[in-house]
Scaffold this active site. Structure first.
Site, PDB file in Angstrom:
ATOM      1  N   ASP A   1       0.927  -1.277   0.096  1.00  0.00           N
ATOM      2  CA  ASP A   1       0.058   0.073   0.071  1.00  0.00           C
ATOM      3  C   ASP A   1       0.859   1.141   0.199  1.00  0.00           C
ATOM      4  O   ASP A   1       1.778   1.467   0.883  1.00  0.00           O
ATOM      5  CB  ASP A   1      -0.877  -0.145   1.080  1.00  0.00           C
ATOM      6  CG  ASP A   1      -1.764   1.229   1.388  1.00  0.00           C
ATOM      7  OD1 ASP A   1      -2.822   1.225   0.818  1.00  0.00           O
ATOM      8  OD2 ASP A   1      -1.399   2.049   2.097  1.00  0.00           O
TER       9      ASP A   1
ATOM     10  N   ASP B   1       0.028   9.441  -6.710  1.00  0.00           N
ATOM     11  CA  ASP B   1      -0.964   9.653  -7.757  1.00  0.00           C
ATOM     12  C   ASP B   1      -2.022   8.216  -7.632  1.00  0.00           C
ATOM     13  O   ASP B   1      -1.750   7.472  -8.394  1.00  0.00           O
ATOM     14  CB  ASP B   1       0.091   9.438  -8.995  1.00  0.00           C
ATOM     15  CG  ASP B   1      -0.814   9.597 -10.356  1.00  0.00           C
ATOM     16  OD1 ASP B   1      -2.025  10.156 -10.354  1.00  0.00           O
ATOM     17  OD2 ASP B   1      -0.304   8.861 -11.153  1.00  0.00           O
TER      18      ASP B   1
END
Length: 303
Positions: free
Chosen positions: A157, A178
């Site tokens: 993650d 992003d």
């Protein structure tokens, strides 16, 4: 909208975002000391524009292919201006069979995602940490980045990576955030996430991409960034100097009369290089013309 980036590779937002990324990397390369780039949502690394998924949406036609066609139509090789040089050089190395003078961009097939673009511009003393949570994309990212020894790939993650990898031992560098915005509340969460990362590494440059869709949500997002104290600079004693260190750059190519579509590309840059704002102000009008946008909106300003 399908959030797998292969469906959107090389679109207008990619062109804007990646050009800004190359400008920041060029700034970091001015000093000899090495730096680290943390890419929190890295994707696949590079994309085949002839892949059936990319061809299904064909978003590259209005993005990178439009830019290359506009340059070729001028009867010369794409302009190697200060703002475009590094970006176009990477595209050429990735597509050696591409003829820049061909309006049809014959031989242009591979488009670099941010990890490939970044790694192509690193020096031996620099390092990339690229994170991707999607299992299939993470595996492809590892395959695509095998030729870049300075790249460290992590299937994890990206937000957890901000806690794990900051501050980097190099003390210099940037973070690219992003996300795919699959979570409807992601824009609301990001100011707190960015503030926490900044407290861990206040010297770093942070670039955060966001979609320009619903304007009231963006106003709330900007206000939350100010609320976390990210828009003010401080001296060593912690006293505010009254100068904003939060750059907001928006490239808007559709009139904002609908919120159910992507109207443009937004970038927040925390601790921006001092030349970045002026470079983007010169670049955006050129991009509007080259990309043939039906609306030439946007701004580059400090929050």
């Amino acid at each position: 909208m399908n959030y797998r980036h292969i469906y959107h590779a090389g679109n207008r937002c990619d062109v804007v975002k990646h050009l800004a990324l190359t400008l920041v990397l060029a700034y970091l390369c001015v000093k000899e000391a090495g730096f680290c780039v943390l890419d929190t949502h890295a994707g696949c690394g590079r994309y085949d524009l002839e892949d059936a998924r990319a061809a299904k949406t064909a978003e590259a036609r209005e993005g990178i292919l439009s830019l290359l066609k506009a340059s070729a139509m001028q009867g010369q090789e794409p302009q190697r201006s200060e703002e475009l040089k590094d970006y176009l050089d990477v595209l050429q190395r990735l597509n050696p069979g591409w003829n820049p003078a061909d309006p049809e961009a014959t031989g242009f097939r591979l488009y670099p995602g941010s990890p490939c673009l970044t790694a192509s511009l690193l020096r031996p003393q620099d390092r990339l940490v690229a994170c991707e949570l999607h299992e299939e994309d993470a595996a492809e990212l590892k395959r695509n980045m095998r030729g870049f020894p300075q790249a460290q790939i992590h299937a994890r993650d990206g937000y957890q990576a901000l806690r794990a990898f900051l501050p980097p031992p190099e003390k210099r560098g940037m973070v690219l955030i992003d996300p795919p915005y699959e979570d409807a509340e992601e824009l609301e969460k990001l100011p707190g996430i960015l503030a926490e990362a900044w407290k861990r590494w206040p010297q770093g440059i942070y670039m955060l991409w966001y979609p320009v869709k619903e304007r009231p949500a963006i106003w709330r997002f900007h206000e939350a960034l100010r609320g976390h104290g990210l828009a003010s600079s401080f001296d060593e004693a912690g006293k505010s100097q009254g100068e904003s260190k939060l750059l907001c750059a928006e490239f808007v190519y559709h009139e904002e009369i609908r919120s159910d579509r992507l109207n443009g590309s937004g970038l927040i840059v925390l601790n921006p290089p001092w030349q970045l704002a002026d470079s983007l102000r010169k670049l955006f009008p050129l991009l509007h013309k080259a990309l043939g946008t039906d609306h030439a909106g946007g701004s580059v300003s400090f929050l």
